[in-house]
Design an enzyme around this catalytic site. Structure first.
Site, mmCIF file in Angstrom:
data_model
loop_
_atom_site.group_PDB
_atom_site.id
_atom_site.type_symbol
_atom_site.label_atom_id
_atom_site.label_comp_id
_atom_site.label_asym_id
_atom_site.label_seq_id
_atom_site.Cartn_x
_atom_site.Cartn_y
_atom_site.Cartn_z
ATOM 1 N N GLU A 69 0.857 -1.193 0.000
ATOM 2 C CA GLU A 69 0.000 0.000 0.000
ATOM 3 C C GLU A 69 0.886 1.235 0.000
ATOM 4 O O GLU A 69 1.203 1.768 -1.058
ATOM 5 C CB GLU A 69 -0.955 -0.036 1.191
ATOM 6 C CG GLU A 69 -2.122 0.918 1.061
ATOM 7 C CD GLU A 69 -3.255 0.569 2.009
ATOM 8 O OE1 GLU A 69 -4.095 1.445 2.242
ATOM 9 O OE2 GLU A 69 -3.314 -0.560 2.526
ATOM 10 N N GLU A 99 -2.040 0.147 13.532
ATOM 11 C CA GLU A 99 -3.125 0.622 12.662
ATOM 12 C C GLU A 99 -4.473 0.510 13.348
ATOM 13 O O GLU A 99 -5.330 1.375 13.188
ATOM 14 C CB GLU A 99 -3.142 -0.200 11.377
ATOM 15 C CG GLU A 99 -4.263 0.159 10.419
ATOM 16 C CD GLU A 99 -4.199 -0.635 9.130
ATOM 17 O OE1 GLU A 99 -4.783 -0.185 8.132
ATOM 18 O OE2 GLU A 99 -3.555 -1.703 9.117
#
Length: 893
Positions: free
Chosen positions: A468, A742
């Site tokens: 990502e 996260e």
């Protein structure tokens, strides 16, 4: 009083090369030997040579004596600046007694090429190697001769991809140049002064070109998002001592070959065969007759701009803290810190031996590397030895997020010196420091800063390990204020705002990621699946929030001026896509990764619509647009009223009843006073019934503790800060976290690892609590009416089991420092440091028991400490620069 001038900068940089600002902004700091030091006037000289400057001749600009206290963001106002001009400047100032200082030391800047027509180089690369999908990194070379002694030489280099420049065998510049931009719109040009590296006679340039973001793997969008293969362009302008000039440019006369880098990709790692190294390839005298002619690209339709971001560099090195041999015979190193960058390998072995370095953030329960969360990313290097004594290797065009390194196929027995961790990120020097009496709070702050180091790499990435690593705008805006305390991010965010502008849609909508990296095309494809929204609340709003943050922290009005129309387009886009000023519910992120709570999208989207509108009204005020101030203020009031009508009941219950709906309504000022009091009660009750635990996700968490603190529930804010039970910041720390995770449930004792498809262990968003730690706990706050800490607001708010704080922030004016201690008996001591040419408003909690005697005399007109008000359990003082001591008694401590 004696004033001296230090730390002079141009466009936030020390002696920058190749800028393109037609009116560069100048900055300086002031040092003083006494308190309340003020600048009352300045005099700037800018000259075309160091000799003229030394002689006091400002032939480019002589400002004369300017009556002003401004010492940052001072705009150049001299004659037109010329392409490639080198300009020298100095400044002197006057104090409040009208005594002049000595002149500052000389500083300089140089201008870039400034026009597209000035670039004469061609884009060159290597034809595609049909045998491989992942291509070897091309090596480019140019031998040339200089006819005389060089007075100056400047290189202007860029790539569609990445480049590594060598001049006569010596590397020039840092890493991953020219940085990540939307190449369809703009590419940055790096400028280097290389005068000292060139010699009369034979010379050579060598360049290695990498796929990078242009042709390599980007995010989860695959590879070749912008182009099939990388290209390089450079122009070197040389001036000889006799005044004649010559240019060496990229063209068909260069030579190209593949080399030892078999492939190098951000997401897929690197393979390097040392047997293929080419000795002397970047030096004069090398025979390149067997090399190929380069492939010359026909052109490039994007803009070429001077680089607008700090360089990416190695900022720290880390030695591993332990090594263990696995059952399979590999060796696993623990670096002791989840970090971003790569490892340098030291190895001796037989020719043809291949050693693999594999990187991961966590270990699986069996002690092996936890790789599931990488998705398709491959965090590995494969190094093939040439077999010539000790060899050292580190990769070229890739980086990893990791704490653990597995050494596979190593010949012999490695030790703790075999690998070294290289910490790599955009060069954003540390500006903040925070230490408390609570060791776990200190670890939290460390985790926040390491998360920032790991993810501020050309763009504010969402994670550094999986496939990502994109510049998600929502993550960036909620963390921007924290980031600005931790490090100097002025130029970093300047560039990122341009990334957002480059992919703003004709409708006015900002994208979810910037640079776009094909994301819009990806979204349009998925729109048929009804998953992606055309905009996302809290993400697109970064286009307003981040410029405002830069104004607050750095006093930067130019970013507001430059992007005002883009911000206005965003707010207008939001307005016309409403139902009576209530935004729709189609946003697909919402309060991303909240825990045990589901904030309605329409509530969140309407709240953020109001917030962007409110900020735009403030920005219009800064830019002296009174009519637009009135318009946006009225629009904000109307949105707030629509919000209350649609979502808020008479008893203060807000639709969704999540912590985030209350937090946003409180922080964005959407409630009446009566409803505010009820809403804070509902918020507090929800937190308390959950055992003093939070539920907020990415967008709510940054405002949670400020909302509580601003509304009389500082006690709950501290309970949340130091909560150790899941979900909490301290829960991850108790289980070994060295960066921000996260998600709150990235790993839990009862369930182990969360879904590997979305489970990064280095993701800064939930670290936005760092803003509260500086602004509320330490009490270092910016004053919107005197931005850039021209007047600091010092308002420490002690609480919980934190009994002391030592913090500072290095503003553009200098260091703002706060140290406080709270005794068990409620005695509170506060020391404050204020840099020269600034003031501070100090809020002292409790009943005053001591005021710095050397600076205060009750009722004296010339007292350096001036009482302002006494209310709400605190006394407010106004102070000038210097260091001061206060004490008070807090009765309810």
């Amino acid at each position: 009083m004696t004033l001296s001038i230090v730390n002079c900068k141009t466009e936030y940089m020390t002696n920058p090369i190749g800028i393109e600002a037609g009116k560069p902004r100048l900055f300086w700091q002031i040092e003083a030997d006494s308190r309340s030091a003020e600048q009352t006037a300045y005099h700037i000289l800018v000259a075309s040579s160091s000799e003229k400057l030394a002689a006091g001749q400002g032939d480019v600009w002589d400002s004369g004596k300017v009556e002003s206290s401004q010492s940052i963001q001072v705009e150049y106002a001299g004659s037109e600046l010329l392409a490639e001009g080198k300009y020298f400047w100095k400044v002197r100032i006057w104090d409040k007694e009208q005594q002049p200082s000595e002149w500052s030391a000389a500083s300089f800047w140089t201008m870039g090429l400034l026009s597209r027509e000035a670039y004469k180089g061609k884009w060159i690369g290597r034809k595609r190697d049909a045998e491989h999908n992942m291509q070897p990194s091309p090596h480019l070379r140019k031998a040339f001769s200089l006819k005389g002694k060089v007075r100056s030489a400047f290189a202007y280099a860029t790539a569609l991809g990445l480049f590594e420049l060598h001049v006569n065998g010596k590397r020039v510049g840092d890493y991953f140049a020219p940085g990540f931009t939307d190449y369809n719109v703009r590419t940055q040009v790096q400028a280097y002064e290389i005068t000292e590296l060139l010699a009369e006679g034979d010379n050579a340039f060598g360049v290695i070109v990498g796929d990078g973001w242009y042709a390599g793997t980007v995010g989860f969008l695959g590879d070749k998002v912008y182009g099939e293969r990388p290209f390089f362009m450079m122009q070197v302008n040389v001036e000889y001592e006799d005044g004649s000039k010559e240019s060496i440019v990229t063209d068909h006369t260069w030579r190209v070959s593949k080399g030892p880098i078999v492939y190098s990709d951000f997401i897929m790692g690197e393979a390097y065969d040392a047997r293929l190294e080419i000795d002397g390839w970047d030096e004069a005298g090398y025979d390149d007759a067997a090399w190929e002619q380069p492939d010359v690209r026909s052109g490039y339709n994007g803009n070429l701009v001077a680089t607008n971001e700090p360089p990416i560099t190695i900022t720290k090195t880390i030695k591993p803290i332990s090594i263990k041999k696995s059952p399979t015979g590999t060796y696993i190193y623990d670096m002791g810190q989840n970090m971003v960058g790569w490892t340098e390998l030291k190895v001796t072995g037989e020719r043809g031996t291949t050693v693999t370095l594999s990187h991961a953030e966590m270990l699986s329960p069996d002690g092996s590397l936890y790789l599931d969360n990488l998705r398709v990313a491959v965090q590995q290097e494969h190094y093939t030895l040439k077999g010539e004594g000790e060899e050292r290797y580190e990769p070229h065009f890739t980086f990893h997020g990791f704490r653990y390194v597995e050494l596979i196929g190593y010949p012999g027995e490695p030790n703790l010196d075999t690998v070294i961790g290289k910490v790599v990120h955009s060069d954003t020097p540390e500006t903040g420091y925070l230490e408390t009496s609570n060791a776990m709070v200190n670890q939290l702050y460390s985790n926040i800063t390491w998360g920032q180091r790991g993810n501020f790499l050309s763009v504010p990435t969402d994670c550094p390990q999986r496939d990502e690593r994109l510049g998600w705008t929502g993550d960036a805006q909620i963390f921007a204020r924290t980031a600005s305390y931790n490090m100097d991010v002025a130029r970093f965010f300047h560039k990122f705002v341009w990334d957002m502008i480059d992919c703003q849609q004709p409708s006015g909508a900002f994208t979810d990621v910037a640079p776009d990296a094909g994301w819009i095309r990806h979204k349009n494809w998925n729109t048929r699946l009804n998953w992606f929204a055309p905009d996302n609340a809290g993400w697109g709003d970064a286009g307003v929030v981040i410029p405002w943050t830069l104004y607050l922290m750095y006093g930067d009005t130019r970013i507001l001026e430059t992007h005002y129309e883009a911000m206005a387009k965003w707010v207008e886009y939001l307005r016309i896509n409403t139902d009576n000023l209530v935004r729709p519910d189609y946003a697909n992120y919402g309060d991303w990764l909240s825990i045990d709570a589901d904030t309605p999208n329409e509530v969140l989207a309407t709240a953020y619509f109001a917030y962007s509108t409110k900020l735009l009204g403030l920005i219009a005020g800064v830019l002296d647009k009174p009519e637009e101030v009135s318009r946006y203020d009225q629009l904000f009031q109307d949105i707030a009223a629509a919000f209350r009508t649609a979502f808020v009941s008479e008893d203060g219950v807000i639709h969704g009843e999540t912590q985030t709906v209350y937090v946003l309504a409180l922080q964005f000022g959407l409630l009446t006073e009566e409803l505010r009091l009820k809403a804070i009660g509902h918020l507090a009750a929800d937190i308390t019934k959950r055992g003093d635990r939070l539920t907020t996700g990415f967008l709510g968490v940054g405002y949670l503790l400020p909302a509580l603190s601003d509304n009389g529930r500082l006690d709950i804010a501290y309970k949340l800060l130091t909560q150790e039970v899941f979900p909490s910041w301290m829960y991850s720390i108790k289980h070994g976290a060295t960066t921000i995770w996260e998600r709150w449930d990235g790993w839990t004792e009862d369930k182990g690892f969360q879904t590997p498809q979305m489970n990064s262990f280095n993701h800064y968003s939930l670290g936005s609590v760092g803003e509260w730690m500086f602004r509320y706990m330490a009490g270092i706050e910016a004053d919107a009416s005197a931005p850039g800490f021209r007047n600091a607001i010092i308002r420490p708010q002690p609480g919980g089991d934190v009994s002391s704080v030592n913090a500072h922030y290095d503003s553009l004016y200098g260091r703002v420092g706060v140290t406080w201690t709270l005794g068990a008996d409620g005695s509170f001591k506060l020391n404050v440091t204020v840099p020269a040419n600034t003031t501070a408003t100090v809020h002292l909690p409790g009943i005053v028991t001591h005021i710095d005697a050397a600076a205060y005399e009750a009722g004296a007109a010339d007292s350096e400490i001036k009482p302002v008000t006494q209310a709400n359990g605190e006394t407010v003082f106004q102070i000038g620069s210097g260091t001061y001591a206060f004490a008070s008694q807090i009765t309810n401590a």
